[in-house]
Design an enzyme around this catalytic site. Structure first.
Site, PDB file in Angstrom:
ATOM      1  N   SER A 113      -4.789   1.950  -2.466  1.00 48.15           N
ATOM      2  CA  SER A 113      -3.495   2.577  -2.148  1.00 48.15           C
ATOM      3  C   SER A 113      -3.641   4.046  -1.791  1.00 48.15           C
ATOM      4  O   SER A 113      -4.255   4.383  -0.788  1.00 48.15           O
ATOM      5  CB  SER A 113      -2.524   2.380  -3.312  1.00 48.15           C
ATOM      6  OG  SER A 113      -1.238   2.845  -2.982  1.00 48.15           O
ATOM      7  N   HIS A 114      -3.093   4.927  -2.611  1.00 46.28           N
ATOM      8  CA  HIS A 114      -3.028   6.355  -2.310  1.00 46.28           C
ATOM      9  C   HIS A 114      -4.247   7.115  -2.824  1.00 46.28           C
ATOM     10  O   HIS A 114      -4.302   8.338  -2.699  1.00 46.28           O
ATOM     11  CB  HIS A 114      -1.761   6.946  -2.932  1.00 46.28           C
ATOM     12  CG  HIS A 114      -1.647   6.654  -4.404  1.00 46.28           C
ATOM     13  ND1 HIS A 114      -1.407   5.386  -4.868  1.00 46.28           N
ATOM     14  CD2 HIS A 114      -1.763   7.436  -5.490  1.00 46.28           C
ATOM     15  CE1 HIS A 114      -1.370   5.409  -6.190  1.00 46.28           C
ATOM     16  NE2 HIS A 114      -1.587   6.636  -6.590  1.00 46.28           N
ATOM     17  N   ASP A 277       1.113   6.214   3.041  1.00 46.40           N
ATOM     18  CA  ASP A 277      -0.114   6.358   2.257  1.00 46.40           C
ATOM     19  C   ASP A 277      -1.241   5.466   2.767  1.00 46.40           C
ATOM     20  O   ASP A 277      -1.151   4.907   3.859  1.00 46.40           O
ATOM     21  CB  ASP A 277       0.182   6.069   0.785  1.00 46.40           C
ATOM     22  CG  ASP A 277       0.475   4.594   0.534  1.00 46.40           C
ATOM     23  OD1 ASP A 277       1.003   3.952   1.452  1.00 46.40           O
ATOM     24  OD2 ASP A 277       0.170   4.098  -0.568  1.00 46.40           O
ATOM     25  N   ASP A 279      -2.455   2.434   2.113  1.00 44.46           N
ATOM     26  CA  ASP A 279      -2.249   1.033   2.505  1.00 44.46           C
ATOM     27  C   ASP A 279      -0.876   0.773   3.089  1.00 44.46           C
ATOM     28  O   ASP A 279      -0.512  -0.374   3.342  1.00 44.46           O
ATOM     29  CB  ASP A 279      -2.511   0.098   1.321  1.00 44.46           C
ATOM     30  CG  ASP A 279      -1.504   0.266   0.195  1.00 44.46           C
ATOM     31  OD1 ASP A 279      -0.929   1.361   0.062  1.00 44.46           O
ATOM     32  OD2 ASP A 279      -1.298  -0.703  -0.564  1.00 44.46           O
ATOM     33  N   ASP A 281       2.290   1.289   1.914  1.00 48.44           N
ATOM     34  CA  ASP A 281       3.447   0.837   1.153  1.00 48.44           C
ATOM     35  C   ASP A 281       4.304   1.983   0.604  1.00 48.44           C
ATOM     36  O   ASP A 281       5.365   1.732   0.025  1.00 48.44           O
ATOM     37  CB  ASP A 281       3.039  -0.132   0.037  1.00 48.44           C
ATOM     38  CG  ASP A 281       2.138   0.488  -1.021  1.00 48.44           C
ATOM     39  OD1 ASP A 281       1.806   1.684  -0.911  1.00 48.44           O
ATOM     40  OD2 ASP A 281       1.760  -0.236  -1.970  1.00 48.44           O
ATOM     41  N   ARG A 282       3.872   3.213   0.783  1.00 48.92           N
ATOM     42  CA  ARG A 282       4.658   4.359   0.292  1.00 48.92           C
ATOM     43  C   ARG A 282       5.196   5.173   1.461  1.00 48.92           C
ATOM     44  O   ARG A 282       4.707   5.078   2.581  1.00 48.92           O
ATOM     45  CB  ARG A 282       3.812   5.250  -0.620  1.00 48.92           C
ATOM     46  CG  ARG A 282       3.305   4.523  -1.849  1.00 48.92           C
ATOM     47  CD  ARG A 282       2.575   5.462  -2.785  1.00 48.92           C
ATOM     48  NE  ARG A 282       2.062   4.724  -3.931  1.00 48.92           N
ATOM     49  CZ  ARG A 282       1.918   5.222  -5.142  1.00 48.92           C
ATOM     50  NH1 ARG A 282       2.246   6.481  -5.384  1.00 48.92           N
ATOM     51  NH2 ARG A 282       1.447   4.489  -6.128  1.00 48.92           N
ATOM     52  N   LYS A 376       6.440  -2.895  -1.659  1.00 53.10           N
ATOM     53  CA  LYS A 376       7.130  -1.743  -1.095  1.00 53.10           C
ATOM     54  C   LYS A 376       6.612  -1.524   0.320  1.00 53.10           C
ATOM     55  O   LYS A 376       5.525  -1.974   0.661  1.00 53.10           O
ATOM     56  CB  LYS A 376       6.948  -0.511  -1.977  1.00 53.10           C
ATOM     57  CG  LYS A 376       5.543  -0.198  -2.447  1.00 53.10           C
ATOM     58  CD  LYS A 376       5.576   0.956  -3.429  1.00 53.10           C
ATOM     59  CE  LYS A 376       4.198   1.249  -4.015  1.00 53.10           C
ATOM     60  NZ  LYS A 376       3.903   0.462  -5.224  1.00 53.10           N
TER      61      LYS A 376
END
Length: 543
Positions: A113-114, A277, A279, A281-282, A376
């Site tokens: 992710s982030h 981010d 991947d 999703d943010r 998300k």
């Protein structure tokens, strides 16, 4: 087929966190480490043989090597078909969309992710179930239990495949389809939003800047904003995914997306700015010289959902993670819909979405989404905002300030203390848990404690119970302080302190956030002795 059974020994540290297993790249590169966890996934699942699985990741370092290994193991374990994003790329929300569109058995998503990427960065892997969402705790626990006793894994001896060309291939008895990672997702976005109206906005002199931080959304953003919606070339910045995210930290907040912040707060700033981010999703949303908190963003999307084609008939309910501000609760109350408070982790929203109890969901950690997928979705949130802006014809700041006038303002901030000594961080939390009784009714200046507890959640759909989800200290005026240890880092512990104060008086809505929350910040220090336990004078990140 030449299937090889490889003897192995368990690793003790393969317990998935809130969103899969995340470790440094060097940990995943250990012999058998990735293979053990992947085999544990297959061993923990039932009925996947001859079924379709989806596979892809955010393009970070080690993504390609891991995909080749997983494909060979999937073939050896009897998977019927694997859908793989071209170049090994699939944003997390796009992977969820593909799982749902193809009615796949599930999917394996490769991302941290982030978290930073590169040879010295982080890597991650998680399993998503048939609804497209992260595996629930009963599945991740089964995977972890298997990982503790695993003694062998199966892999097919075969050459690597070409991931960069759309094709249908065979690996042993398994079909591999290398698919366009962008097209299915872009079509889904077109079905939800008024692309004609957004196109008109973007061609009317309205200017936007999208920063993909050299992460996975680059190809998606270029396709949607510059090609389908006609935004000028260059609207998407840092749009080429890089294995180390260009040396940056792909976390869309005011600290790590500083280049975008400088553009939106600089001279001749565009009207709208957004970032996503690692991947995809943010999201972070900015207006000209104006930052929209994720909590406010969720509340505003909920209040204006009727303006968007995909949600014009109303929404069933809304859900937020416990640490997220209560701003959306006030909107839900006015709309006469249910607002659910869940633990942190998108998997907790899945049951609500599947049961039709919620339509929109959000977390304070820059994540919002809806029932269109079970993750998300950063670009979805950006398009939602653009759709609202196109209909209202107002600036981002105007929309937010009008919202505050109607509902009041929830001053809100999160203070992160990253890479804290894990033992010390746990001591802080244990001490807080032991102080609940003495805190009850205690006065701190103008604030009186109404309750102190460790949040527990009973799922309204399946009645499962999740305990110890974060320490809450609530005050009689509605203010809150929340303490949590994050499960998304890979080094030490991250202590998150959430602060919230409600202000109905519009004349006070311009107070700077940290100033408005100063008393609560001091109370948090007094109660938890943060400096003593973290050995930090100030937070690593304030959002």
């Amino acid at each position: 087929m030449n299937i090889r059974t490889v003897s192995t020994t368990p690793f003790p540290d393969q317990k998935p966190g809130t969103s899969g297993l995340r470790k440094s790249v060097t940990v995943f590169q250990q012999p058998h480490y990735l293979e053990n966890f992947v085999q544990s996934i297959f061993d923990a699942l039932e009925g996947y043989q001859d079924q379709t699985l989806v596979l892809g990741g955010d393009g970070r370092y080690y993504n390609r090597q891991a995909i080749q290994t997983i494909l060979k193991m999937a073939a050896a374990n009897g998977v019927g078909r694997m859908l793989v994003g071209r170049g090994g790329i699939l944003s997390t929300p796009a992977a969820s969309a593909v799982i749902r569109q193809y009615q796949a058995f599930g999917g394996i998503i490769l991302s941290a992710s982030h978290n930073p990427g590169g040879p010295d960065g982080d890597f991650g892997i998680k399993y998503n179930i048939t609804n497209g969402g992260p595996a629930p705790e009963k599945v991740t626990e089964a995977i972890y239990d298997r990982s503790k006793v695993i003694n062998s894994y199966k892999i097919l001896d075969v050459a690597d495949i070409n991931l960069d060309k759309l094709a249908v291939l065979r690996i042993g008895d398994m079909t591999v389809e290398v698919i366009d990672p962008v097209e299915p997702y872009a079509r889904l976005m077109e079905s939800l939003f008024d692309f004609a109206k957004i196109r008109q906005l973007l061609q009317s002199g309205f200017r936007m800047c999208m920063d993909s931080l050299h992460a996975v959304t680059g190809p998606y953003a270029v396709n949607i904003f510059e090609q389908r919606l006609g935004a000028p070339k260059g609207t998407v910045q840092n749009g080429v995914p890089l294995e180390d995210f260009g040396g940056g930290h792909p976390d869309p907040n005011l600290v790590y997306a500083h280049d975008l912040v400088e553009v939106l707060y600089g001279d001749n700033a565009p009207d709208f700015g957004a970032a996503s981010d690692g991947d995809g999703d943010r999201n972070m949303i900015l207006g000209r010289k104006f930052f929209v908190t994720p909590s406010d963003s969720l509340a505003i999307l909920t209040a204006n959902a009727h303006l968007v084609p995909g949600y014009k008939n109303g929404i069933a309910g809304v859900a937020r993670s416990m640490p997220t501000s209560e701003a959306v609760d006030r909107v839900a109350e006015k709309l006469g819909i249910e607002c659910y408070e869940t633990p942190t982790g998108w998997k907790f929203f899945g049951n609500l979405l599947d049961a039709g109890k919620a339509t929109l969901c959000g977390e304070e950690s820059f994540g919002t989404g809806s029932n269109h997928v079970r993750e998300k979705d950063g670009l979805w949130a950006v398009l939602f905002w653009l759709n609202i802006l196109a209909v209202k014809g107002e600036s981002v700041e105007q929309i937010v300030r009008d919202h505050w006038k109607t509902y009041g303002r929830n001053f809100y901030s999160r203070h992160d203390y990253e890479e804290v000594d894990s033992q010390r961080a746990n001591e802080l939390m244990t001490r807080l848990r032991n102080s609940f009784n003495e805190l009850q009714g205690k006065q701190f200046g103008n604030y009186q404690v109404k309750y102190a507890d460790d949040f527990s959640y009973t799922d309204p759909v399946d009645s499962s119970v999740s305990k110890n989800q974060g320490i809450r200290i609530g005050f009689t005026d509605g203010s809150r302080i929340v303490f949590r240890l994050s499960g998304t880092g890979t080094k030490g512990a991250t202590l998150r302190v959430y602060l919230e104060s409600y202000e109905p008086d519009a004349s006070k809505h311009d107070i700077e956030t940290q100033t408005a929350l100063k008393d609560l910040i001091n109370i948090a220090e007094e109660i938890a002795q943060i400096r003593k336990f973290t050995e930090r004078e100030t937070p690593t990140v304030i959002t």
